[in-house]
Each structure stands twice: as C-alpha cells, then as structure tokens.
Design an enzyme around this catalytic site. Structure first.
Site, short mmCIF file in Angstrom:
data_model
loop_
_atom_site.label_atom_id
_atom_site.label_comp_id
_atom_site.label_asym_id
_atom_site.label_seq_id
_atom_site.Cartn_x
_atom_site.Cartn_y
_atom_site.Cartn_z
N CYS A 211 7.60 12.83 -1.95
CA CYS A 211 8.94 13.19 -2.44
C CYS A 211 9.89 12.04 -2.09
O CYS A 211 10.80 12.18 -1.27
CB CYS A 211 9.41 14.50 -1.81
N ALA A 212 9.66 10.90 -2.73
CA ALA A 212 10.29 9.65 -2.29
C ALA A 212 11.78 9.58 -2.58
O ALA A 212 12.51 8.86 -1.90
CB ALA A 212 9.58 8.46 -2.95
N GLY A 215 14.00 6.40 -2.08
CA GLY A 215 13.13 5.48 -1.36
C GLY A 215 13.53 5.11 0.05
O GLY A 215 12.93 4.19 0.63
N GLY A 216 14.48 5.78 0.66
CA GLY A 216 14.87 5.42 2.02
C GLY A 216 13.71 5.50 3.00
O GLY A 216 13.50 4.59 3.81
N LYS A 217 12.94 6.57 2.93
CA LYS A 217 11.80 6.72 3.83
C LYS A 217 10.64 5.83 3.39
O LYS A 217 9.86 5.35 4.21
CB LYS A 217 11.39 8.18 3.92
N ASP A 235 7.91 10.91 -7.20
CA ASP A 235 8.99 11.89 -7.25
C ASP A 235 9.15 12.37 -8.68
O ASP A 235 8.69 11.71 -9.63
CB ASP A 235 10.32 11.29 -6.76
N ASP A 283 8.57 14.90 2.28
CA ASP A 283 9.98 15.13 2.63
C ASP A 283 10.50 16.10 1.58
O ASP A 283 11.12 15.72 0.60
CB ASP A 283 10.74 13.80 2.61
N CYS A 336 15.07 18.57 5.79
CA CYS A 336 16.38 18.41 6.45
C CYS A 336 17.07 19.78 6.49
O CYS A 336 18.27 19.88 6.27
CB CYS A 336 17.23 17.36 5.76
#
Length: 394
Positions: A211-212, A215-217, A235, A283, A336
């Site tokens: 679940c990109a 793309g932060g992770k 994604d 994520d 989160c």
C-alpha cells in the site's frame, strides 16, 4: 483585516467545512486554500491568523458543531488567552455580539460513538486528548546520500528514536533547503520511520510495499536495503502512486517496479510475486485516528459504516500480502489507527486464521506492547499514532 474580520472570516469558512464534512465534500485544507486564492486582499498575516482560528476551532470541538459561530465560541471558551469573545462586537465585517444564552459547541475528543471506540481501545482521557495537539516536524536523513551523525543542516535537529530521524522546530522551511532539493532529507514523522524499521528490510531481498501511496515508506525501505535487492511498490491510487517516481529520483532510490492495482483484482496483478517475497509491508488504509493532530477534521468525516468497510479491507489486504511471502519470509502490518479493531484485534484475527504464521517481536525503539504488536501514541511517544505487528511464515 481587523481582528474581528478575521474571526468572522474563520466562522464563514467553518460553516463551509461543517457542511462539507456532513456531505463528505472537499476537506478543510482545500476549502481554506480556495478562499485564500479567491481573496488576494488577505495578507500573509491575515491568512496565518485565519488558518489558526479555523483549525483551532476544529480541534476545540468534539462532535460536529451546529455552525461555524458555535465552533468559534467553543474556541473562545477553551482558549481564553486568545481574547476572542470581545471581538464578537458587531463591527463592520466582524461577528455579531454574543446573545444572552447563546451556547458554544460541545468540546471533547470526537463524536460520541468514536470516543467510545477509542476508550474501548484504552485511548481515553490524556491519551485521547493528546490526539488533538499540534504535530511536530520530523525529517529522515536519507542513508543513500548522507548520515545523521555527520550531516550539517541549516537548522539543528533533535535526534529521534529512529535510526536517521531528526525533529525540527515547527515551521522550519525544510522544502526550501538545498539538502531537501538534493534528496538528502525527507519529511517523515518519526512513527512512520519506525514502522518501516520494524520490517528490517535488507540488501538482496525481494520486498513489496503493498500500500505504497505516494511512496514515503517505499523510500525508507530503499534506504534500508541500500538500493540492493528488488523493491516493488503497489497501490490502487494512481494519483498518489504517480508521485513516487519524482520523489525516488530526488532521493536516488531504486524502485524495481511500480504496480498500479485494480481494486478487487489485486491478486491477478501480483500473481508473479506469489510466494516469492522475503518481506511485505502492509501500510493499510485506516481511519487515521493516529494522525488527527495533522488532520483534526477527520474526526468529523468518519462514519461507522466507513470504519466497517476499512476493517474488512484491512483483513483482505492481509490475506493478499500473506500470499506473496515465501516460506520463512515476514510480513509487517501497519495502521495509523489507534482503534484495536484496525490494529491489535485485526492482526490477532489474522494469526488465528493462519496457522502457518507466527508473530515475531517488533524491535523498534518506541511504543508499548499491544496484542501481538506494538502501539505508538502521541502522548507516550511524542509522534503520530501507529500500530505495527510482525509475523513470519512457516
């Protein structure tokens, strides 16, 4: 603009935000930005003050208020140091005087049903109240290009529990730094950095960020792998996923493949990876309760039915991600959210249904145990709220 005119403008913006939240229209940030764009007479100080009033009022109200005026009266009551009540003076462009018996909107952390869900997940009183504070500004030093120990930045930062994290004073113009433009640093909350570290992605591995998003992770995983191995970002959101390529170029991060998934047909798009990944990061889309400090209006937009939809989607993503992992490989599940039904309860249900998976310790320098994983909270850890759990396939 006079101080009273700023208050009246904030009230009118709040009216629009409340209508939008009830009808699930544009978010608060867009409504405020559109007003600023259409009203150029408002100077930078006016814009800053109006924005502070709008989001201060949103934070001060628990349930959705009846009106922007009721929300502003709630802010006046909650923050007497702002001296807002005298600005309800009936002056030109200002709000009408406060009528006898006029009541402010209700306070609290969230609408009642949502406060109950939080309390059931041990997120009550001080833990819940901390969800509405102000979020800090954190960055991650990009290990592909620099190191926290030696990098000299325009503003000194406080080292964070994450390997390359720094906390900067709120309002620091990081995006104007040469170090940011050159990809030496990325803006990323400490909690987000830590949940990536939980997966412990290594050089030479096949790693999937299921679940990109933007793309932060993915970038953090690339740095952990030292650009050695196979890294795949997937994604269903074309718009967010399209932002990964320029970010990766700036960071010098090598992403082997970017896969746009068709909702409901993810397995087909990922079939060639089935049983081959060393590590998968999920994520998962969630209610975002752990990020309310950045987006307090989200409390007003969440519905019970939407939460149920997200819980079902998370369970499905866990099944999809698990099918990608090779025997002996591992899977990290992240949300989160601070609701157990999206975190510990969700992962415990996955383990109960999959006898070939076993929970692993989550080795990160923050958080507290929660179910089979760990939970980070704004009060306890001074970062965004996350649940993270790790498991290995037999």
């Amino acid at each position: 603009m006079t101080p009273a005119a700023r208050v009246q403008t904030a009230i009118e913006l709040l009216d629009g935000i409340i209508r939008s939240a009830e009808g699930l229209g544009a978010p608060a940030d867009r409504i405020v930005a559109d007003w600023f764009k259409a009203n150029r007479f408002a100077g930078s100080k006016d814009r800053r003050a109006i924005r502070e009033l709008v989001f201060g009022a949103i934070r001060a109200c628990g349930p959705v208020p009846a009106s922007g005026r009721a929300a502003m009266l709630r802010l006046a009551e909650a923050e007497p140091a702002l001296a807002l009540a005298p600005l309800f003076d009936g002056s030109i462009y200002g709000p009408a005087p406060i009528a006898e018996g006029e009541r402010p909107a209700a306070g609290g952390v969230a609408p009642g049903w949502l406060e109950e869900r939080l309390a059931a997940s041990d997120m009550a009183e001080a833990e819940a109240e901390a969800l509405l504070g102000r979020a800090p500004l954190d960055i991650r030093v990009n290990a592909l290009k620099a190191d926290r120990a030696t990098l000299i930045l325009p503003e000194a930062g406080e080292p964070l529990p994450s390997a390359q994290g720094l906390r900067l004073p709120t309002g620091t113009a990081v995006e104007q730094w040469a170090e940011y433009r050159d990809g030496l640093v990325e803006i990323q909350d400490a909690g987000s950095q830590l949940v990536c570290e939980a997966l412990a992605a290594r050089a030479g591995e096949v790693v999937v960020d299921l679940c990109a998003g933007a793309g932060g992770k993915t970038l953090a995983l690339a740095a952990a792998m030292g650009n050695r191995g196979t890294l795949i970002a997937a994604d269903t959101d074309r718009g967010r996923l399209s932002r990964l390529a320029p970010r990766a170029d700036r960071a010098g991060a090598l992403v082997s493949d970017v896969v746009l998934l068709d909702p409901g047909k993810e397995e087909a798009a990922l079939a060639q990876l089935a049983g081959k990944a060393d590590a998968v990061l999920i994520d998962a889309p969630c209610s975002g309760t752990g990020t309310w400090r950045r987006n307090p209006e989200a409390r007003w937009r969440l519905r019970d039915a939407e939460l149920a939809r997200l819980v079902a989607l998370q369970a499905r993503l866990l099944r999809i991600g698990a099918a990608l992992v090779r025997p002996g490989g591992r899977l990290a599940y992240v949300t989160c959210s601070l609701l157990d039904e999206e975190g510990a309860g969700q992962f415990d249900a996955f383990l109960a249904e999959h006898a070939d998976w076993a929970a692993l310790p989550v080795d990160i320098a923050a958080g507290r145990p929660r179910g089979a994983g760990r939970r980070l909270t704004p009060l306890h850890d001074r970062m965004d709220g996350f649940f993270v759990a790790l498991a290995r396939k037999a």
